[in-house]
Design a protein around this motif. Structure first.
Motif, PDB file in Angstrom:
ATOM      1  N   HIS A   1      -5.137  17.229   5.191  1.00 16.46           N
ATOM      2  CA  HIS A   1      -5.706  17.160   6.638  1.00 16.46           C
ATOM      3  C   HIS A   1      -6.144  16.159   7.068  1.00 16.46           C
ATOM      4  CE1 HIS A   1      -5.747  21.512   5.195  1.00 16.46           C
ATOM      5  NE2 HIS A   1      -5.600  22.082   6.401  1.00 16.46           N
ATOM      6  N   HIS A   2      -5.913  14.919   6.524  1.00 22.97           N
ATOM      7  CA  HIS A   2      -6.383  13.537   6.611  1.00 22.97           C
ATOM      8  C   HIS A   2      -7.727  13.424   6.859  1.00 22.97           C
ATOM      9  CE1 HIS A   2      -2.224  12.420   7.470  1.00 22.97           C
ATOM     10  NE2 HIS A   2      -1.983  13.452   8.059  1.00 22.97           N
ATOM     11  N   ASN A   3      -8.408  13.911   5.874  1.00 26.06           N
ATOM     12  CA  ASN A   3     -10.010  14.427   6.110  1.00 26.06           C
ATOM     13  C   ASN A   3     -10.539  13.144   4.704  1.00 26.06           C
ATOM     14  OD1 ASN A   3     -12.370  15.020   6.734  1.00 26.06           O
ATOM     15  ND2 ASN A   3     -12.472  16.884   5.397  1.00 26.06           N
ATOM     16  N   ILE A   4      -9.887  11.938   4.488  1.00 29.34           N
ATOM     17  CA  ILE A   4     -10.405  11.235   3.522  1.00 29.34           C
ATOM     18  C   ILE A   4     -10.417   9.781   4.281  1.00 29.34           C
ATOM     19  CG2 ILE A   4      -9.755   9.911   1.432  1.00 29.34           C
ATOM     20  CD1 ILE A   4      -8.405  12.483   0.557  1.00 29.34           C
ATOM     21  N   THR A   5     -11.746   9.388   4.311  1.00 29.47           N
ATOM     22  CA  THR A   5     -12.130   8.024   4.747  1.00 29.47           C
ATOM     23  C   THR A   5     -11.977   6.891   3.838  1.00 29.47           C
ATOM     24  OG1 THR A   5     -13.772   9.027   5.915  1.00 29.47           O
ATOM     25  CG2 THR A   5     -13.926   6.654   5.869  1.00 29.47           C
ATOM     26  N   LEU A   6     -10.741   5.884   4.265  1.00 31.19           N
ATOM     27  CA  LEU A   6     -10.319   5.011   3.491  1.00 31.19           C
ATOM     28  C   LEU A   6     -11.149   3.853   3.679  1.00 31.19           C
ATOM     29  CD1 LEU A   6      -6.510   5.326   4.036  1.00 31.19           C
ATOM     30  CD2 LEU A   6      -7.778   6.188   2.266  1.00 31.19           C
TER      31      LEU A   6
ATOM     32  N   PHE B   1      -2.922  -4.267   1.025  1.00 32.57           N
ATOM     33  CA  PHE B   1      -3.963  -3.839   2.102  1.00 32.57           C
ATOM     34  C   PHE B   1      -4.391  -2.396   1.771  1.00 32.57           C
ATOM     35  CE2 PHE B   1      -5.500  -2.404   6.188  1.00 32.57           C
ATOM     36  CZ  PHE B   1      -6.972  -3.117   6.246  1.00 32.57           C
ATOM     37  N   ALA B   2      -5.173  -2.048   0.812  1.00 31.51           N
ATOM     38  CA  ALA B   2      -5.478  -0.556   0.574  1.00 31.51           C
ATOM     39  C   ALA B   2      -6.878  -0.371   0.142  1.00 31.51           C
ATOM     40  CB  ALA B   2      -4.554  -0.168  -0.646  1.00 31.51           C
ATOM     41  N   ASP B   3      -7.223   1.071   0.035  1.00 31.04           N
ATOM     42  CA  ASP B   3      -8.294   1.476  -0.638  1.00 31.04           C
ATOM     43  C   ASP B   3      -8.436   1.353  -2.242  1.00 31.04           C
ATOM     44  OD1 ASP B   3     -10.795   3.793  -0.022  1.00 31.04           O
ATOM     45  OD2 ASP B   3     -10.236   3.390  -1.946  1.00 31.04           O
ATOM     46  N   LYS B   4      -9.266   0.164  -2.679  1.00 33.44           N
ATOM     47  CA  LYS B   4      -9.024  -0.045  -4.139  1.00 33.44           C
ATOM     48  C   LYS B   4      -9.114   1.017  -5.138  1.00 33.44           C
ATOM     49  CE  LYS B   4     -11.222  -3.178  -7.179  1.00 33.44           C
ATOM     50  NZ  LYS B   4     -12.612  -4.155  -7.766  1.00 33.44           N
ATOM     51  N   ILE B   5      -9.994   2.235  -4.941  1.00 31.22           N
ATOM     52  CA  ILE B   5     -10.253   3.288  -5.906  1.00 31.22           C
ATOM     53  C   ILE B   5      -8.928   3.897  -5.804  1.00 31.22           C
ATOM     54  CG2 ILE B   5     -11.392   5.124  -6.401  1.00 31.22           C
ATOM     55  CD1 ILE B   5     -12.991   2.512  -6.744  1.00 31.22           C
ATOM     56  N   LEU B   6      -8.256   4.328  -4.547  1.00 29.48           N
ATOM     57  CA  LEU B   6      -7.256   5.131  -4.582  1.00 29.48           C
ATOM     58  C   LEU B   6      -5.974   4.206  -4.848  1.00 29.48           C
ATOM     59  CD1 LEU B   6      -7.592   6.935  -0.891  1.00 29.48           C
ATOM     60  CD2 LEU B   6      -8.106   7.771  -3.333  1.00 29.48           C
ATOM     61  N   PHE B   7      -5.773   2.992  -4.775  1.00 27.01           N
ATOM     62  CA  PHE B   7      -4.737   2.345  -5.190  1.00 27.01           C
ATOM     63  C   PHE B   7      -4.782   2.284  -6.875  1.00 27.01           C
ATOM     64  CE2 PHE B   7      -3.190  -1.675  -7.014  1.00 27.01           C
ATOM     65  CZ  PHE B   7      -2.038  -1.748  -6.444  1.00 27.01           C
ATOM     66  N   GLN B   8      -6.123   2.112  -7.360  1.00 26.61           N
ATOM     67  CA  GLN B   8      -5.944   2.115  -8.888  1.00 26.61           C
ATOM     68  C   GLN B   8      -5.763   3.529  -9.275  1.00 26.61           C
ATOM     69  OE1 GLN B   8     -10.106   0.754  -9.324  1.00 26.61           O
ATOM     70  NE2 GLN B   8      -9.455  -1.351  -9.609  1.00 26.61           N
TER      71      GLN B   8
ATOM     72  N   GLY C   1       8.101   4.671  -7.956  1.00 27.33           N
ATOM     73  CA  GLY C   1       7.563   3.424  -6.902  1.00 27.33           C
ATOM     74  C   GLY C   1       6.572   3.855  -5.760  1.00 27.33           C
ATOM     75  N   ILE C   2       5.728   3.105  -5.433  1.00 27.34           N
ATOM     76  CA  ILE C   2       4.895   3.496  -4.412  1.00 27.34           C
ATOM     77  C   ILE C   2       4.735   2.152  -3.530  1.00 27.34           C
ATOM     78  CG2 ILE C   2       2.791   2.788  -5.783  1.00 27.34           C
ATOM     79  CD1 ILE C   2       1.360   5.169  -4.005  1.00 27.34           C
ATOM     80  N   SER C   3       4.712   2.312  -2.020  1.00 27.30           N
ATOM     81  CA  SER C   3       4.582   1.276  -1.185  1.00 27.30           C
ATOM     82  C   SER C   3       3.251   1.507  -0.298  1.00 27.30           C
ATOM     83  CB  SER C   3       5.576   1.315  -0.338  1.00 27.30           C
ATOM     84  OG  SER C   3       5.870   2.340   0.436  1.00 27.30           O
ATOM     85  N   PHE C   4       2.690   0.415   0.051  1.00 21.37           N
ATOM     86  CA  PHE C   4       1.693   0.248   1.070  1.00 21.37           C
ATOM     87  C   PHE C   4       1.639  -0.385   2.210  1.00 21.37           C
ATOM     88  CE2 PHE C   4       0.118   1.404  -3.124  1.00 21.37           C
ATOM     89  CZ  PHE C   4      -0.936   2.369  -3.111  1.00 21.37           C
ATOM     90  N   THR C   5       1.477   0.216   3.199  1.00 24.49           N
ATOM     91  CA  THR C   5       1.758  -0.612   4.453  1.00 24.49           C
ATOM     92  C   THR C   5       0.445  -1.697   4.634  1.00 24.49           C
ATOM     93  OG1 THR C   5       2.534   1.323   5.756  1.00 24.49           O
ATOM     94  CG2 THR C   5       1.958  -0.557   7.007  1.00 24.49           C
ATOM     95  N   ASN C   6       1.001  -2.869   4.692  1.00 26.97           N
ATOM     96  CA  ASN C   6       0.146  -4.015   4.939  1.00 26.97           C
ATOM     97  C   ASN C   6      -0.448  -4.411   6.075  1.00 26.97           C
ATOM     98  OD1 ASN C   6      -0.540  -4.755   2.271  1.00 26.97           O
ATOM     99  ND2 ASN C   6       1.115  -6.479   1.938  1.00 26.97           N
ATOM    100  N   HIS C   7      -0.723  -3.613   7.131  1.00 25.36           N
ATOM    101  CA  HIS C   7      -1.151  -4.034   8.329  1.00 25.36           C
ATOM    102  C   HIS C   7      -2.655  -3.906   8.146  1.00 25.36           C
ATOM    103  CE1 HIS C   7      -2.170   0.136   9.423  1.00 25.36           C
ATOM    104  NE2 HIS C   7      -1.054   0.459   9.187  1.00 25.36           N
ATOM    105  N   ILE C   8      -3.324  -4.434   9.133  1.00 27.91           N
ATOM    106  CA  ILE C   8      -4.826  -4.615   9.100  1.00 27.91           C
ATOM    107  C   ILE C   8      -5.309  -3.389  10.047  1.00 27.91           C
ATOM    108  CG2 ILE C   8      -6.850  -5.992   9.615  1.00 27.91           C
ATOM    109  CD1 ILE C   8      -5.354  -8.384   8.593  1.00 27.91           C
ATOM    110  N   ASP C   9      -6.234  -2.598   9.991  1.00 28.90           N
ATOM    111  CA  ASP C   9      -6.874  -1.649  11.004  1.00 28.90           C
ATOM    112  C   ASP C   9      -7.492  -2.312  11.945  1.00 28.90           C
ATOM    113  OD1 ASP C   9      -5.486   0.419   9.655  1.00 28.90           O
ATOM    114  OD2 ASP C   9      -7.268   0.979   8.454  1.00 28.90           O
ATOM    115  N   LYS C  10      -7.186  -1.954  13.125  1.00 29.57           N
ATOM    116  CA  LYS C  10      -8.082  -2.558  14.416  1.00 29.57           C
ATOM    117  C   LYS C  10      -9.506  -1.884  14.322  1.00 29.57           C
ATOM    118  CE  LYS C  10      -4.154  -4.627  16.772  1.00 29.57           C
ATOM    119  NZ  LYS C  10      -3.405  -4.661  17.981  1.00 29.57           N
TER     120      LYS C  10
END
Length: 455
Positions: free
Chosen positions: A302-307, A345-352, A446-455
């Motif tokens: 539900h996209h109810n997680i704040t990154l 460019f990611a949430d450190k806790i979730l990336f780990q 494998g896992i990929s993360f989009t490297n854009h910067i949130d505005k």
């Protein structure tokens, strides 16, 4: 609020179209008939004048011209007036209309439509007049022929009346038949509505029969079949999820219940109770982790997680993770290798958490004395992390990232079967993806993360 049925709307539209079509066709045909009758009257008048002029040239007496005129005209609507230079005027006029003075064409000039003179009489009828100059015995003779449009007006009036009734009949017929035809055509919609209303969960795999649908409703029928197929899959996954969840919860609950019941059968030593409590705490911690994981997956759906996204160096982060996982790797007698560069460019806790899950899965399934390689690269658009270990190709790869799915499809292997589904959820939260492939004797996740910067 007044609701107008689709049948009534289509009926009104159909009647309006029929009315417009009848009006247009009737008007067009009426104008064509009128022009044709006018042309014929004009040509008749021109030919008649020319014939009378020729009779005079051939030697016919002006007084005898009415004899010929009576044979060639309708005396109820045609008029003939002859003014010879010598003798009495000759006139045939049963209409009672006095002709106005008109110009006459010279003898040498042929009559055309331009020479016709048109006027209105007192009763509104139109009269067409042609004046000609003839010659008899070298003396001029004036010939005037005219025609009143009474017959033409009668024909046109009859045509208008018949056309009106025919058009009115067509409109009434369409008003009566169109609702019946429209309802008949809309029976397919009624059929789809009944099928949709009576469909039960166990009938979602039965497709809607689209072979009898009209072409306009075929896309709707196909879309309903696609929707029913997806709903069937979702119900199946939901049922499987409920079964798996019940099993995952039942096992530790039964263990806790059994241990406590056995402990209460007879009096135990304090050390035994302490061991029992420690075992219960461990099972409760497993239950707590399972509950947290399920809750995280639900919130991720539900996209109810704040990154808390930030830029992190891949090598440093992965090196810390390898240090954290070294003890587990040594326990399984496997070694961990790192080859990483770039940024993520990611949430450190979730990336780990995602990488630890991939490494845990690799350590669990890697052969003893083998190596596990952790590779990571990045560019301006994305960062990618791969974990590879030796092993045979996996089967049913489309189910690898499904919740509670385990490679051997059994519940005898350690873990809850949520590790890879958590990785997939974390990738989606970062607009990335996760995947599996078998390459050169290695299973690579494998896992990929989009490297854009949130505005």
């Amino acid at each position: 609020m007044l609701r107008i049925s689709l049948t009534l709307r289509l009926t009104i539209v159909f009647i309006v179209l029929v009315t417009l079509a009848c009006t247009g066709i009737t008007f067009t045909l009426y104008r064509a008939l009128e022009n044709e009758l006018i042309w014929r009257d004009e040509q008749t008048l021109i030919n008649r004048g020319a014939q009378l002029r020729q009779l005079l040239l051939d030697g016919a007496e002006p007084a005898s011209l009415p004899l010929y005129f009576n044979r060639m005209v309708d005396t109820h609507q045609d008029i003939l007036v002859i003014h010879p230079a010598r003798g009495k005027d000759v006139a045939i006029n049963h209409t009672g209309i006095t002709l106005p003075p008109v110009a006459t064409l010279p003898v040498e000039q042929a009559a055309t439509a331009r020479a016709l003179y048109r006027s209105r009489v007192n009763n509104g009828d139109e009269i067409t007049i042609l004046g000609l100059q003839g010659s008899f015995d070298g003396l001029p003779v004036t010939i005037v022929v005219a025609r009143i449009n009474s017959e033409r007006a009668r024909v046109l009036a009859s045509y208008r009346q018949k056309s009106f009734f025919v058009s009115l009949a067509a409109v009434l017929l369409s008003a009566i038949l169109s609702p019946l035809l429209i309802r008949r055509s809309l029976r397919a919609i009624k059929m789809l509505s009944e099928i949709t209303a009576t469909t039960k969960a166990d009938q979602l795999n039965q497709p809607v029969p689209v072979s009898t649908l009209p072409a306009e409703l075929l896309p709707l029928g196909n879309a309903m079949n696609v929707m029913r197929h997806r709903l069937a899959e979702d119900f199946a996954r939901l049922n499987q999820f409920a079964d798996d969840l019940a099993h995952e919860l039942r096992t530790p609950v039964n263990i806790l219940l059994g241990q406590n019941q056995v402990a209460l059968i007879q009096k135990r030593t304090p050390e035994h109770y302490q061991q029992l409590i420690e075992g219960n705490i461990e099972e409760l911690e497993n239950l707590s982790r399972l509950t947290d994981n399920i809750l995280f997956l639900s919130r991720a759906d539900h996209h109810n997680i704040t990154l808390q996204k930030a830029h992190w160096p891949l090598h440093d982060m992965l090196e810390n993770i390898i240090d954290f996982m070294d003890s587990l790797a040594e326990e399984h007698t496997v070694s961990l290798n790192l080859d990483a560069s770039g940024w993520v460019f990611a949430d450190k806790i979730l990336f780990q958490r995602a990488v630890i899950n991939l490494l845990t899965n690799a350590i669990r399934h890697a052969p003893m004395q083998s190596q596990i390689t952790l590779r990571a690269r990045s560019d301006y658009t994305a960062a990618e992390v791969q974990v590879s270990n030796q092993g045979l190709p996996l089967t049913e790869t489309e189910k690898l990232f499904r919740r509670f799915w385990r490679g051997d499809n059994s519940r005898h292997t350690p873990g809850s079967g949520l590790g890879l589904s958590l990785v997939s959820a974390i990738a989606k939260l970062h607009d990335g993806r996760c995947w599996y492939q078998h390459c050169r004797g290695e299973n690579v996740f494998g896992i990929s993360f989009t490297n854009h910067i949130d505005k």
